[in-house]
Design a protein around this motif. Structure first.
Motif, short mmCIF file in Angstrom:
data_model
loop_
_atom_site.label_atom_id
_atom_site.label_comp_id
_atom_site.label_asym_id
_atom_site.label_seq_id
_atom_site.Cartn_x
_atom_site.Cartn_y
_atom_site.Cartn_z
N UNK B 493 0.83 -1.21 0.00
CA UNK B 493 0.00 0.00 0.00
C UNK B 493 0.87 1.26 0.00
N UNK B 494 1.90 1.25 0.82
CA UNK B 494 2.75 2.44 0.93
C UNK B 494 3.48 2.72 -0.39
N UNK B 495 4.04 1.67 -1.00
CA UNK B 495 4.74 1.86 -2.28
C UNK B 495 3.77 2.31 -3.37
N UNK B 496 2.59 1.69 -3.38
CA UNK B 496 1.62 2.01 -4.43
C UNK B 496 1.15 3.46 -4.30
N UNK B 497 0.87 3.89 -3.07
CA UNK B 497 0.42 5.28 -2.89
C UNK B 497 1.52 6.25 -3.28
N UNK B 498 2.76 5.90 -2.95
CA UNK B 498 3.86 6.78 -3.33
C UNK B 498 3.95 6.88 -4.86
N UNK B 499 3.79 5.74 -5.54
CA UNK B 499 3.87 5.77 -7.00
C UNK B 499 2.74 6.59 -7.60
N UNK B 500 1.53 6.48 -7.02
CA UNK B 500 0.39 7.25 -7.58
C UNK B 500 0.65 8.75 -7.46
#
Lengths: 513, 513
Positions: B493-500
């Motif tokens: 979740x943390x990586x995905x939100x950062x990428x978004x």
């Protein structure tokens, strides 16, 4: 016994003991058979171009076919480019291609494709097995077809039902048709030409470039004064200590034309008549000077060694000639250049090495610059379909069983089948890859000039491998291969020597101008 | 004006403004033309499968063809697998394939191959230009052919002399043949079936899965009680907020058969009749229950939207229906599972995203688990030729111009065209790749069980991507793409939100069971 088991036993009986595999759903019974039938080593590839290129490299060193295992239609398509190269190399390859079950194909499932049409574009022999009873005899025919004429591509399509159905029987190996002999009048003419001496050039290919064929060619040259040259694309050539010192027809039109300028008689011995890879608007197509006499001695698929033996006998050649004495160079230091690289390679190459050459533009000078190395074999891109270096090295290392493989690899070409690095790591193969990293398709800048066109910003961007730069050390590590980066010859020498002393694969990114 | 310049101007006039290119020597004048003719954006690909897959993804979002630029014979062959997928997706693609000059081909230079035969295996339209005067009209015909029937593969082979010769003229765009209409009796029959209500299933494909077609299908379902389902392979489907809540035909035979068990009437609306990807020794080929009535409403290449409009009118459907209210899930925490992943993706997917689905075995549950996400498009592997995820995402990001693309990518499949990551970095595309890393070809273990064969040590070794493990973070960095590794949903979740929240490509290696 099901069809797959009979197929596998038939292959093993026919001497096929290695399979480079990228299997899919339609090949499950074949794969299951690998655990049921001993004798066939299956080596995984992450992409089909790796499997087919590895089969090419294997055949060049082993002198016999490996099998590939490929998935239907599009899977085969992914492997065609390196099969094209293998076809041009004149090596035997046996493709086993899974496909839809016979009764399922008419329903046009998503992966249905014209597998036979795809196979026929590269294969001398293509067949789709009709049922489980046919598959073993088909396999025996396929192996014989692959070995005919010195080496051809044979493709056997396997609808999945022919593998899972029962009632199959093992088939005996089939005899390989003998290679066609060469008529006497060609040899009489060749002898007359050779005796003219220095104005005659024997252009060598296939079996004339290693083993007894090469030794015979050297005896003929010694006796007559005729010159020897390898064709522009070399499937396998024995070089270095113990071999004659022979150059190669250049790739580029201008040096090829210059090289042939003084030649009056060109004899083709297992080599094809020289032709430029591409025509240009200037109209040039061949490097031949006006009035050059071109004569066929032996076509690549004919019995080249026998023809050379008869020619040597006709000319009364000495039984042996001494190979020239070699003066091993010392490694180069300082800046990286093709000549400096060739010197270091010539100095550091271990005896018995196999060099795989997809060096493209930077690599062109390395061939002539390494004539004085230890004894080695040289395998080169034969069909112009880039992406063969890493896969061919993988297969050559499997066949070479302990011989060190060194890949001279242009960076742009390396990216087509970079997945081969993983197979090298999986199988712990002794492959040292040298990436010539100039971060561009340098050959296309050359070609652009040659066809008198100009590379503006859009074209130059298409030829660039930068922005971002490919990080070869990281790619190698990602595939499980240790790596190092060199920007000077000293750094290269140190990494290369370390790799020669260490088992397993290694990749050196060499920054080149 | 030379042929290449006329060709380029003709393409631009016909609305082709993007070219995914992997050029070679025979395409030099075309490449030079890119600097002379404005209006065509050329995007480099390190391998041909990247270029053809990108053209597929571009067409799915842009609704019009991009060009590919491919090198002769073997170069085209490398791109065929993703052209197979594009053909099954029913999208327009225009292939421009360089080849030997007309007068040079008879000399059989190393790269000579049967380019037309290769092209025909995937193309509805194939032509080799005869001379510089023909090339522009040929290009106009090719664009129209690519756009016919909603989308087809058109392949134009360009011997290099037709590009460098002078005297060419620009050709005007050619009209696209209208899509075939649907006869009234089919609609009358469909209306009668639909009115039977719940025992009737409308299986939707192509234009029935997005835009006005999907809205019409929803109105028909609301009016009649008939159910809606997407076909097993979805080229482009609008989902999430503002769309009807529609499931998809499962890939695997058992769940597909269960899903259709209660259905009495199956209406095909832009979808093909369901068929299993592969037959098995059990004899099953289709998921249809005994006595199922199957009726064609509109074939994929027919005018699906018009047919749905006429059907809605015949049924007296309401002018609009409200899309179901969505309850956005909250992200999942803890262990990674398909359900947990789907929940996080459904929670975190930004509005207007494009999801590219090559999730294969781990990814199958993600489709149904993300029905309540923000509005997005879903693009899926259509032809079964694995290796489309990263390339299709690349092209979709180019066409989507600012829309975030999220790739659900099985690790085995990702390795076929992993080179696409570099193009994403070069073009600074907003693509987030999630690698489902289970380090094996999990689907082949499933298939092995399904065909009642056993995976022993040799088979299991062929299905393994371990020893050594692929390091996805390093591969991504090697191609210039930033990356992160997640082993829990919280980390994901943390990586995905950062990428978004960050422009440009990013890769997340998600360790999955």
């Amino acid at each position: 016994m099901n069809g797959a088991q009979a197929l596998l036993r038939t292959l093993v009986a026919a001497g096929v003991d290695t399979c480079f595999a990228n299997p899919g759903t339609s090949e499950m019974h074949f794969v299951a058979g690998l655990d049921e039938v001993p004798g066939l080593r299956a080596i995984p590839a992450l992409a089909e171009g790796v499997a087919t290129g590895a089969a090419d490299g294997y055949a060049r060193i082993a002198g016999k076919p490996a099998a590939t295992l490929l998935h239907c239609g599009p899977g085969l398509a992914n492997g065609l480019a390196n099969l094209h190269n293998a076809r041009r190399a004149g090596v035997p390859v046996l493709n086993l291609i899974g496909d839809q079950a016979h009764h399922h194909r008419p329903l046009d499932p998503p992966l249905a494709a014209d597998t036979e049409a795809l196979a026929k574009t590269v294969s001398a022999w293509t067949r789709t097995s009709l049922d489980a009873c046919a598959v073993a005899p088909d396999a025996a025919s396929a192996v014989a077809a692959a070995r005919a004429g010195g080496g051809r591509i044979a493709s056997l399509v396997l609808p999945s039902d022919v593998c899972w159905d029962e009632g199959a029987q093992v088939a005996a190996p089939q005899p390989v048709p003998p290679r066609a002999g060469v008529p006497d009048d060609r040899l009489a003419h060749a002898a007359a030409c050779a005796l003219e001496g220095e104005g005659t050039l024997l252009l060598l290919g296939q079996d004339a470039l290693h083993g007894p064929g090469l030794a015979l060619a050297a005896r003929i040259a010694e006796r007559t004064g005729a010159r020897l040259l390898a064709g522009a694309t070399v499937a396998r050539m024995a070089r270095g200590d113990g071999t004659p010192r022979i150059g190669r027809m250049p790739y580029a039109p201008e040096p090829a034309t210059r090289l042939l300028a003084g030649v009056r008689r060109l004899l083709l011995v297992g080599a094809r008549r020289p032709v430029f890879a591409f025509a240009g608007p200037d109209g040039h197509q061949r490097p031949e000077p006006p009035g050059l006499h071109v004569a066929l001695v032996a076509a690549p698929e004919e019995d080249v060694v026998c023809a050379l033996g008869r020619l040597a006998e006709r000319l009364g050649c000495a039984a042996t000639v001494d190979a020239p004495r070699r003066e091993r160079p010392s490694p180069a230091a300082g800046d990286v250049s093709p000549q400096a690289f060739a010197r270091s390679l010539g100095a550091l190459l271990p005896p018995g090495a196999i060099v795989v050459d997809e060096g493209v533009s930077f690599g062109r000078a390395v061939f002539d610059g390494t004539l004085d190395a230890a004894a080695h074999d040289w395998l080169q891109l034969t069909g112009g379909a880039i992406g063969m270096g890493l896969p061919v090295a993988t297969g050559a290392a499997v066949a070479g069983a302990g011989r060190r493989v060194v890949v001279l690899q242009a960076d742009g070409s390396a990216l087509y089948n970079v997945q081969a690095l993983w197979t090298q790591a999986r199988e712990r193969l002794d492959v040292t890859t040298v990436i010539f990293s100039n971060r561009r398709y340098a050959i296309l800048h050359d070609e652009m000039r040659r066809v008198r066109a100009t590379a503006g910003p859009a074209a130059s961007a298409l030829f660039s491998l930068g922005q971002p730069d490919i990080r070869w050390d990281q790619l190698a590590n990602g595939f499980g291969v240790a790596s190092g980066v060199a920007a000077t010859m000293d750094q290269f020498n140190a990494l290369f020597e370390r790799s020669m002393a260490t088992a397993g694969p290694f990749l050196i990114e060499l920054a080149v101008p």
